[in-house]
Design an enzyme around this catalytic site. Structure first.
Site, short mmCIF file in Angstrom:
data_model
loop_
_atom_site.label_atom_id
_atom_site.label_comp_id
_atom_site.label_asym_id
_atom_site.label_seq_id
_atom_site.Cartn_x
_atom_site.Cartn_y
_atom_site.Cartn_z
N LYS A 117 2.33 -4.16 9.35
CA LYS A 117 1.17 -3.88 8.50
C LYS A 117 0.92 -5.13 7.67
O LYS A 117 1.63 -5.42 6.72
CB LYS A 117 1.53 -2.68 7.63
CG LYS A 117 0.40 -2.17 6.76
CD LYS A 117 -0.70 -1.54 7.58
CE LYS A 117 -0.78 -0.04 7.48
NZ LYS A 117 -0.73 0.46 6.14
N ASN A 121 -8.89 4.78 7.42
CA ASN A 121 -8.21 4.69 6.14
C ASN A 121 -9.01 5.46 5.09
O ASN A 121 -10.17 5.14 4.83
CB ASN A 121 -8.06 3.23 5.72
CG ASN A 121 -7.07 3.07 4.57
OD1 ASN A 121 -6.62 4.06 3.99
ND2 ASN A 121 -6.73 1.83 4.27
N GLU A 137 5.81 4.89 6.40
CA GLU A 137 5.64 3.48 5.99
C GLU A 137 6.64 3.05 4.92
O GLU A 137 6.85 3.77 3.94
CB GLU A 137 4.22 3.28 5.47
CG GLU A 137 3.91 1.83 5.07
CD GLU A 137 2.42 1.61 4.96
OE1 GLU A 137 1.78 1.38 6.01
OE2 GLU A 137 1.88 1.67 3.84
N LYS A 163 6.94 0.69 1.96
CA LYS A 163 5.95 0.08 1.06
C LYS A 163 6.58 0.00 -0.32
O LYS A 163 6.78 1.02 -0.96
CB LYS A 163 4.73 1.02 1.08
CG LYS A 163 3.53 0.64 0.27
CD LYS A 163 2.44 1.72 0.49
CE LYS A 163 1.12 1.39 -0.10
NZ LYS A 163 0.11 2.45 0.17
N GLU A 176 -5.05 7.65 7.95
CA GLU A 176 -4.25 6.75 7.12
C GLU A 176 -4.49 7.01 5.63
O GLU A 176 -5.63 7.13 5.20
CB GLU A 176 -4.65 5.29 7.37
CG GLU A 176 -4.56 4.81 8.79
CD GLU A 176 -5.01 3.35 8.88
OE1 GLU A 176 -4.83 2.58 7.93
OE2 GLU A 176 -5.58 3.00 9.93
N SER A 177 -3.42 7.04 4.88
CA SER A 177 -3.42 7.04 3.42
C SER A 177 -3.76 8.39 2.77
O SER A 177 -4.49 9.20 3.34
CB SER A 177 -4.43 6.04 2.83
OG SER A 177 -4.26 4.76 3.34
N GLU A 215 -8.04 -0.49 12.17
CA GLU A 215 -8.35 0.28 10.97
C GLU A 215 -9.84 0.25 10.66
O GLU A 215 -10.44 -0.82 10.57
CB GLU A 215 -7.55 -0.27 9.79
CG GLU A 215 -7.88 0.47 8.50
CD GLU A 215 -6.92 0.13 7.39
OE1 GLU A 215 -5.71 0.18 7.61
OE2 GLU A 215 -7.41 -0.21 6.29
#
Ligand SMILES: O=P(O)(O)OC[C@@H](O)[C@@H](O)c1c[nH]c2ccccc12
Length: 268
Positions: free
Chosen positions: A125, A195, A64, A66, A225-226, A174
């Site tokens: 996103k 997430n 990603e 970001k 995710e994350s 998500e």
């Protein structure tokens, strides 16, 4: 839990609704559903995001771009989207995600410039609430859009998934718990993300994506995710059966994002 902490997602969504209500600079702002579909269908055909995740070695990495996040602040001073995209593409990312929301210092222009520099399938996103945003994402070169199940009532979720699919775009749904996973699958989602960061509070529960893996059958594609901060974190998620890992901050804060990605890919 503080008042402020419990309403991050609500605040971002309120800001997005205000943005969408303002007079549009884009061409698709005032169109009917049918016109939007026609406009969207004429745009170039998207790439196969899910295919890229399933064809390569598992788990595939969605790297990603970001610049900043509300919880961590600026992640990389002066980050250049094209430059980072080229590093991701050259070092083993299966796909790329571009954070387009202004609370993360992103915009659709970032996605457009990434599209011009790499051939990877791209995820837009953003906090998507209506069809115009999906057409705009496709226009700047997205192949997949994020839909946050907690932000969308079921009929709207279903409607936006169907609309995306009719434009041949894919959707990352998500979720954060078993009930949302069920809603996402029932609404037609094929790519299911969990997430590990709670968007209400921005708190991280590092085990969440591994714990919820069992609720998603293998005919779906599962994205953790994350929260990946080390190679060990990624290995743990791999071992839990995740098909793909969505990773931003770990690369964006690395001294050498390309090498950091390469090392991770080699370790998986
Ligand atoms: O930087 P991290 O912890 O690797 O996380 C990346 C990605 O999962 C995160 O940016 C994200 C996941 N879902 C979101 C929804 C909105 C904004 C941001 C996100």
């Amino acid at each position: 839990m503080s008042d402020k902490g419990s309403t991050y997602l609500d605040k971002i969504l309120a800001a997005k609704r205000a943005e969408l209500a303002a007079p549009r600079a884009t061409r698709s702002g005032a169109l009917t559903d049918r016109e939007l579909l026609e406009l969207g269908a004429r745009l170039p055909r998207p790439r196969d995001f899910i295919g890229a995740l399933r064809e390569g070695p598992r788990p595939g990495i969605i790297a990603e771009f970001k610049r900043a996040s509300p919880s961590a602040g600026v992640l990389r001073e002066g980050a250049d989207a094209r430059q980072i995209a080229m590093l991701y593409a050259a070092n083993g990312a299966a796909c790329m995600s571009v954070l387009c929301d202004k609370h993360f210092q992103g915009s659709l222009d970032d996605l457009r410039s990434v599209r011009q520099s790499v051939a990877l399938p791209l995820l837009c996103k953003d906090f998507i609430l209506e069809k115009t945003q999906i057409v705009e994402a496709k226009r700047v070169g997205a192949d997949c859009v994020l839909l946050i199940v907690a932000a969308l009532p079921v009929p709207q979720l279903r409607n936006l998934i169907e609309f995306s699919h009719s434009l041949e775009m894919q959707v990352l749904c998500e979720t954060r718990d078993e009930a949302e996973i069920d809603r996402a699958m029932a609404a037609g989602g094929k790519l299911i993300g969990v997430n590990s960061r709670d968007l209400q509070t921005f708190e991280l529960d590092p085990d969440r994506a591994a714990k919820l893996r069992k609720y998603v059958p293998s005919s779906f594609t599962y994205v953790a995710e994350s929260g990946v901060r080390t190679i060990d974190d990624a290995l743990r998620l791999r071992d839990s059966g995740a098909d793909a890992l969505l990773i931003g901050s770990y690369f964006m804060t690395a001294e050498q994002p390309g090498e950091t990605l390469r090392e991770l890919v080699m370790a998986l």
